[in-house]
Design an enzyme around this catalytic site. Structure first.
Site, short mmCIF file in Angstrom:
data_model
loop_
_atom_site.label_atom_id
_atom_site.label_comp_id
_atom_site.label_asym_id
_atom_site.label_seq_id
_atom_site.Cartn_x
_atom_site.Cartn_y
_atom_site.Cartn_z
N ASP A 13 43.04 16.89 67.13
CA ASP A 13 43.71 17.05 68.61
C ASP A 13 44.29 15.75 68.94
OD1 ASP A 13 44.28 18.15 70.90
OD2 ASP A 13 42.34 18.43 71.73
N GLU A 73 47.53 19.59 66.10
CA GLU A 73 48.27 20.26 67.07
C GLU A 73 49.52 19.88 67.22
OE1 GLU A 73 46.12 22.70 70.18
OE2 GLU A 73 46.46 20.91 71.08
N ASP A 146 37.61 17.90 73.17
CA ASP A 146 38.43 17.60 72.23
C ASP A 146 38.07 17.62 70.76
OD1 ASP A 146 40.38 15.95 74.24
OD2 ASP A 146 38.42 15.52 74.66
#
Length: 186
Positions: A13, A73, A146
């Site tokens: 992430d 991502e 996260d």
């Protein structure tokens, strides 16, 4: 009797203040967590130094765990373009390290991650975290958010497979989003 093959995935992430990472293993249909956490860089630190810190930590994780695949991502650009640019640069140094280690990189939108983890592409963050906990057999929710998001990104790749259509292509390259190499270059 043959043992099922194990595959190791690292989910990322990306962010320049906080980059989440999650490393999981899939053996047969069973998912298990290997490690997760965050890479934090301090505000007011020179930006190149922040990127270097992310780069070095990712390099260390890749050398330690030797994942077979990386999932990351895609960046969602909303109102704050300055943050998006910094996040894109952090994402770039992560992908660079994967390339250096010869690890294929796959990218997913937040909706694709939610769909792969919960079965619903518009799931709330809490629903995703609950499923991450359940799928990985954890006693408590992974923290911080996260890191939980990075685990979800790794689970997404483990659950969807490694088709070429998911490979990281920098958005508009090679046919994604209606563009193609031929249209762009003649």
């Amino acid at each position: 009797m043959n043992e099922p093959r194990s595959t190791t995935y690292i989910g990322i992430d990306p962010g320049y203040a906080i980059t989440g990472y999650g490393i999981i293993k899939k053996t047969g249909n069973k998912l298990s967590v290997i490690d997760y956490g965050v890479i934090e860089t301090k505000a007011h630190t020179e930006f190149p130094v922040r990127l270097l810190a992310i780069n070095e930590k990712i390099r260390g994780l890749l050398e330690l765990y030797k994942p077979d695949y990386m999932s990351i991502e895609e960046i969602f650009i909303s109102q704050n373009r300055t943050t998006a640019v910094g996040t894109a640069q952090a994402r770039g140094v992560v992908i660079l390290e994967a390339a250096r280690a010869n690890i294929p990189v796959y990218e997913f939108t937040p909706g694709q991650v939610k769909l792969a983890v919960t079965g619903y592409g518009k799931a709330e963050k809490k629903q995703v975290q609950t499923m991450v906990k359940s799928l990985l057999g954890l006693k408590e929710m992974p923290k911080p958010d996260d890191a939980a998001d990075a685990l979800a990104i790794a689970i997404c790749l483990a659950n969807t497979g490694t088709m070429n259509s998911g490979k990281a292509v920098s958005g508009y390259q090679y046919g994604r989003y209606g563009y193609s190499k031929r249209n762009e270059f003649g």
